[in-house]
Motif scaffolding. Structure first.
Motif, PDB file in Angstrom:
ATOM      1  N   TYR A 108      11.044 -13.538  -7.296  1.00 35.74           N
ATOM      2  CA  TYR A 108      11.546 -12.715  -6.026  1.00 35.74           C
ATOM      3  C   TYR A 108      12.744 -12.171  -6.482  1.00 35.74           C
ATOM      4  N   TRP A 111      12.250  -9.080  -8.798  1.00 38.91           N
ATOM      5  CA  TRP A 111      11.470  -7.874  -7.973  1.00 38.91           C
ATOM      6  C   TRP A 111      12.994  -7.248  -7.087  1.00 38.91           C
ATOM      7  N   ASP A 121      14.474   2.154  -1.247  1.00 41.88           N
ATOM      8  CA  ASP A 121      13.450   1.173  -1.277  1.00 41.88           C
ATOM      9  C   ASP A 121      14.176  -0.159  -1.392  1.00 41.88           C
ATOM     10  N   ALA A 125      13.391  -3.479   0.911  1.00 39.90           N
ATOM     11  CA  ALA A 125      13.223  -4.780  -0.001  1.00 39.90           C
ATOM     12  C   ALA A 125      14.038  -6.062   0.492  1.00 39.90           C
ATOM     13  N   ARG A 182       6.765   3.961   2.597  1.00 37.04           N
ATOM     14  CA  ARG A 182       7.388   2.908   1.324  1.00 37.04           C
ATOM     15  C   ARG A 182       8.088   1.786   2.076  1.00 37.04           C
ATOM     16  N   ARG A 185       5.737  -0.919   2.597  1.00 38.66           N
ATOM     17  CA  ARG A 185       5.252  -1.453   1.282  1.00 38.66           C
ATOM     18  C   ARG A 185       6.237  -2.636   0.925  1.00 38.66           C
ATOM     19  N   PHE A 186       7.436  -2.184   0.830  1.00 44.27           N
ATOM     20  CA  PHE A 186       8.535  -2.936   0.249  1.00 44.27           C
ATOM     21  C   PHE A 186       8.821  -4.236   1.305  1.00 44.27           C
ATOM     22  N   LEU A 188       6.737  -5.683   3.055  1.00 42.38           N
ATOM     23  CA  LEU A 188       5.774  -6.710   2.948  1.00 42.38           C
ATOM     24  C   LEU A 188       5.711  -7.211   1.751  1.00 42.38           C
ATOM     25  N   GLU A 189       6.058  -6.546   0.757  1.00 41.67           N
ATOM     26  CA  GLU A 189       6.075  -7.502  -0.389  1.00 41.67           C
ATOM     27  C   GLU A 189       7.356  -8.514  -0.376  1.00 41.67           C
ATOM     28  N   GLY A 190       8.489  -7.970   0.043  1.00 44.86           N
ATOM     29  CA  GLY A 190       9.363  -9.046   0.257  1.00 44.86           C
ATOM     30  C   GLY A 190       8.967 -10.204   1.266  1.00 44.86           C
ATOM     31  N   ARG A 192       6.227 -11.735   1.076  1.00 46.28           N
ATOM     32  CA  ARG A 192       5.454 -12.441   0.721  1.00 46.28           C
ATOM     33  C   ARG A 192       6.105 -12.983  -0.279  1.00 46.28           C
ATOM     34  N   HIS A 193       7.042 -12.588  -0.861  1.00 46.42           N
ATOM     35  CA  HIS A 193       8.125 -13.197  -1.632  1.00 46.42           C
ATOM     36  C   HIS A 193       8.876 -14.563  -0.806  1.00 46.42           C
TER      37      HIS A 193
END
Length: 203
Positions: A108, A111, A121, A125, A182, A185-186, A188-190, A192-193
């Motif tokens: 985490y 990233w 971004d 994030a 964008r 995307r950032f 959703l990835e955050g 998930r972390h």
């Protein structure tokens, strides 16, 4: 639909996933294994140090009207939020001097710091942590745990001042001109972390 409104919409199912996670459910009931919370405290202490660094990196790139807010968030992370960890560490026997990041924390933070190299971004994030914890705090406050230690954790993230800070951060994200795809995307990835971060060796 604004960027933050869209992020909230896609983020709510992932908040629900966190609420169902054994660690968060244990906090909510007030019966989480103390070893699990001790591990979380130690790892989140390490995370928050890098979280403050991410805000500092964003502040370096920020337009003038965002600068004070980002510096302020970095400062409040290192003082007010980490004070919670310091106050709870003795009660759970946590070692806040540890430098050993677990896999979820390492993934985490590395990233997050990389994402913060780009202002827009990075704003997206970082948002999952602030918005996610504020949302969790408000949900868990509906039925606060009886254990005063876990109740203190809930109260920190349900605090009106923290809600106001989260909303101001959301406005900065809106004002940044971030590309919606964008940002999604950032974000959703955050998120998930965030879910992975609840995993401990004791659940």
């Amino acid at each position: 639909m604004g960027i933050t409104e869209r992020l909230h919409e896609i983020g709510r199912p992932l908040v629900a996933e966190q609420l169902a996670h054994p660690t968060v459910a244990g906090i909510s009931r007030g019966d989480l294994d103390e070893r699990a919370f001790r591990y979380w405290l130690e790892q989140d202490h390490l995370y928050l140090l890098d979280y403050a660094r991410a805000f500092s990196r964003l502040a370096w790139q920020a337009p003038d009207d965002h600068l004070a807010d980002l510096v302020g968030i970095a400062h409040s992370t290192l003082t007010e939020e980490l004070e919670l960890h310091r106050s709870l560490s003795g009660e759970f026997g946590a070692d806040l001097t540890t430098k050993e990041k677990g896999p979820a924390c390492e993934a985490y933070t590395s990233w997050l710091l990389e994402a913060a190299a780009d202002y827009r971004d990075g704003l997206a994030a970082v948002y999952p942590c602030m918005w996610g914890y504020n949302t969790l705090g408000r949900e868990l406050a509906r039925d606060r745990p009886e254990d005063p230690r876990y109740a203190r954790w809930v109260d920190t993230y349900n605090d009106p001042g923290f809600t106001e800070l989260t909303e101001r951060y959301g406005r900065m994200l809106e004002e940044s001109g971030a590309d919606p795809e964008r940002a999604e995307r950032f974000f959703l990835e955050g998120m998930r972390h965030e879910i992975a971060f609840w995993n401990t060796p004791y659940i």
